[in-house]
Design a protein around this motif. Structure first.
Motif, short mmCIF file in Angstrom:
data_model
loop_
_atom_site.label_atom_id
_atom_site.label_comp_id
_atom_site.label_asym_id
_atom_site.label_seq_id
_atom_site.Cartn_x
_atom_site.Cartn_y
_atom_site.Cartn_z
N MET A 84 -9.40 -3.34 8.48
CA MET A 84 -9.24 -2.46 9.82
C MET A 84 -7.73 -1.38 9.64
SD MET A 84 -9.83 -5.17 12.99
CE MET A 84 -9.17 -3.84 14.05
N SER A 85 -6.82 -2.12 9.23
CA SER A 85 -5.73 -1.36 8.82
C SER A 85 -4.66 -2.29 8.27
CB SER A 85 -4.90 -1.15 10.25
OG SER A 85 -4.42 -2.07 10.75
N VAL A 86 -3.77 -1.75 7.17
CA VAL A 86 -2.56 -2.40 6.74
C VAL A 86 -1.25 -1.76 6.97
CG1 VAL A 86 -1.92 -3.17 4.23
CG2 VAL A 86 -4.06 -2.84 4.58
N ASN A 87 -0.23 -2.45 7.59
CA ASN A 87 1.01 -1.98 7.86
C ASN A 87 2.18 -2.64 7.11
OD1 ASN A 87 -0.42 -0.91 10.37
ND2 ASN A 87 -0.60 -3.05 10.99
N TYR A 147 -1.80 -1.19 0.81
CA TYR A 147 -1.28 -0.24 1.48
C TYR A 147 -1.29 1.16 1.14
CZ TYR A 147 2.60 1.74 4.69
OH TYR A 147 3.30 2.43 5.37
N GLU A 148 -1.16 1.47 0.07
CA GLU A 148 -1.31 2.92 -0.47
C GLU A 148 -2.89 3.36 -0.61
OE1 GLU A 148 -1.81 4.28 -5.11
OE2 GLU A 148 -0.12 3.14 -4.78
N GLU A 149 -3.59 2.53 -0.81
CA GLU A 149 -5.12 2.80 -0.87
C GLU A 149 -5.50 3.06 0.79
OE1 GLU A 149 -7.20 3.54 -3.08
OE2 GLU A 149 -6.20 3.15 -4.61
N ARG A 166 -3.84 4.34 3.13
CA ARG A 166 -2.99 5.62 3.61
C ARG A 166 -3.55 6.95 2.81
NH1 ARG A 166 3.09 5.67 2.69
NH2 ARG A 166 2.95 7.27 3.88
N GLY A 167 -4.18 6.75 1.72
CA GLY A 167 -4.66 7.72 1.04
C GLY A 167 -6.30 8.16 1.61
N GLY A 168 -6.76 9.04 0.70
CA GLY A 168 -8.05 9.51 0.98
C GLY A 168 -9.02 9.67 0.03
N ARG A 169 -8.61 8.93 -0.97
CA ARG A 169 -9.29 9.23 -2.39
C ARG A 169 -10.74 8.27 -2.31
NH1 ARG A 169 -5.17 6.78 -6.75
NH2 ARG A 169 -4.42 5.78 -4.99
N SER A 170 -11.43 8.90 -3.27
CA SER A 170 -13.06 8.40 -3.13
C SER A 170 -13.20 6.78 -3.31
CB SER A 170 -13.81 8.93 -4.26
OG SER A 170 -13.19 8.77 -5.48
N TYR A 171 -13.89 6.08 -2.69
CA TYR A 171 -14.27 4.64 -2.98
C TYR A 171 -13.02 3.76 -2.42
CZ TYR A 171 -17.66 6.52 -6.21
OH TYR A 171 -18.65 7.17 -6.54
N ARG A 172 -12.25 4.24 -1.45
CA ARG A 172 -11.09 3.78 -1.08
C ARG A 172 -11.79 2.24 -0.22
NH1 ARG A 172 -8.05 6.04 4.02
NH2 ARG A 172 -10.06 5.34 5.13
N SER A 173 -12.81 2.33 0.37
CA SER A 173 -12.99 1.32 1.10
C SER A 173 -13.44 0.17 0.26
CB SER A 173 -14.31 1.56 2.03
OG SER A 173 -15.43 2.05 1.35
N GLN A 196 -1.92 8.74 -11.43
CA GLN A 196 -2.42 8.39 -10.22
C GLN A 196 -1.49 8.08 -9.28
OE1 GLN A 196 -3.81 4.24 -10.32
NE2 GLN A 196 -5.50 4.59 -9.43
N GLY A 197 -0.11 7.73 -9.52
CA GLY A 197 0.82 7.52 -8.60
C GLY A 197 1.00 8.96 -7.83
N SER A 198 1.26 9.95 -8.65
CA SER A 198 1.65 11.19 -8.00
C SER A 198 0.52 11.60 -7.38
CB SER A 198 1.99 12.18 -9.56
OG SER A 198 2.93 11.80 -10.26
N ALA A 199 -0.77 11.47 -7.61
CA ALA A 199 -1.83 12.11 -6.81
C ALA A 199 -1.72 11.21 -5.47
CB ALA A 199 -3.11 11.60 -7.31
N SER A 200 -1.35 9.91 -5.58
CA SER A 200 -1.60 9.30 -4.09
C SER A 200 -0.50 9.66 -3.12
CB SER A 200 -1.31 7.68 -4.63
OG SER A 200 -0.24 7.47 -4.71
N ILE A 201 0.78 9.94 -3.95
CA ILE A 201 1.98 10.53 -2.87
C ILE A 201 1.78 11.81 -2.48
CG2 ILE A 201 4.39 11.10 -3.37
CD1 ILE A 201 4.64 9.10 -5.45
N SER A 202 0.90 12.73 -2.90
CA SER A 202 0.61 13.91 -2.40
C SER A 202 -0.33 13.88 -1.09
CB SER A 202 -0.14 14.75 -3.41
OG SER A 202 -1.14 14.54 -3.85
#
Length: 259
Positions: A1-4, A111-113, A115-122, A252-258
């Motif tokens: 559901m969520s990660v805080n 937590y990083e995943e 917050r991001g919107g990349r493919s296959y996140r779930s 990959q880290g730079s992409a996630s930060i953006s």
């Protein structure tokens, strides 16, 4: 559901309520107090708590001092059996997870995943959560260890935490506890689930990940800083532990930060 990630929140508090989801808590720094079904539990850095769905839960900073922790909120399919006893039985659990630095790393990734919107996140998030739950279940299944073994293993672990950038041989660790190198290696692995040398490499890789994304140091500079004077060997160790090269990790880290 969520990660805080609760990062030193002043006056942190959650009201007493019956929660409609499971909560996995991993405390990183400081202390936190929970009331679970009328019982007060104090957790500190390195503690892991599983609070089951349906529990009456409240929480607050202990003695008014802020803390740091990850909380993962999740549900399971109604009536489904996972094969994990504490999860299937809805049992509150509090204990210390021995490979806690790795658990911190996985929580950071989760937590990083989230917050991001990349493919296959779930799919990736589900895999990380399942890994964390499996680690907890395996730890709880371990038979009780003799106090002297725990003392020996923790003595070596504390030394590695302070000196992991140095060139450390198993003989040096064995001398700390006054036992043979083979015994020292075996008892460390029995308690912490990996050899002391592998644990040392994991500490270095966690530091490497942090430096790659949070500093201006070059890969060569990081390699030497962490005690790898052969940069090609550093690359091999990094890829073995992290599944990608340092360059790929930075990209990959730079992409996630953006996001």
């Amino acid at each position: 559901m969520s990660v805080n990630f609760d990062h030193n929140i002043p006056d942190w508090r959650t009201q007493l309520e019956t929660i409609p989801y499971n909560v996995l808590v991993v405390v990183r720094e400081g202390q936190v107090r929970y009331e679970i079904n009328g019982q007060v539990t104090d957790a500190e850095a390195g503690d892991v708590l599983f609070i089951p769905r349906g529990a009456r839960r409240a929480g607050e900073n202990l003695s008014g001092i802020p803390h740091q922790k990850h909380t993962v909120l999740f549900t399971c399919e109604p009536g489904a059996k996972t094969g994990i006893p504490f999860l299937d039985q809805g049992q509150f659990v509090r204990f210390r997870l021995s490979p806690i630095e790795y658990a911190f790393h996985r929580c950071d990734k989760l937590y990083e995943e989230m917050r991001g919107g990349r493919s296959y996140r779930s799919i990736i998030c589900l895999g990380i959560l399942q890994e964390l739950l499996g680690m907890i279940a395996r730890e709880l299944d371990k038979p009780a260890l003799a106090p002297i073994k725990l003392k020996y293993a923790d003595t070596m672990k504390d030394f590695l935490l302070e000196h992991y950038r140095e060139q450390i041989e198993i003989t040096r660790l064995a001398a700390l506890i006054g036992r043979s190198p083979s015994y020292a290696s075996a008892v460390f692995k029995e308690v912490h689930g990996r050899s002391p040398i592998r644990y040392m490499h994991q500490l270095r890789m966690l530091e490497a990940c942090s430096l790659l994304l949070g500093s201006d140091m070059t890969v060569v500079g990081i390699s030497q800083y962490l005690g790898y004077y052969d940069t090609s060997y550093f690359h091999r160790v990094f890829k073995k532990h992290c599944g990608q090269s340092p360059t790929e990790y930075v990209a990959q880290g730079s992409a996630s930060i953006s996001w």
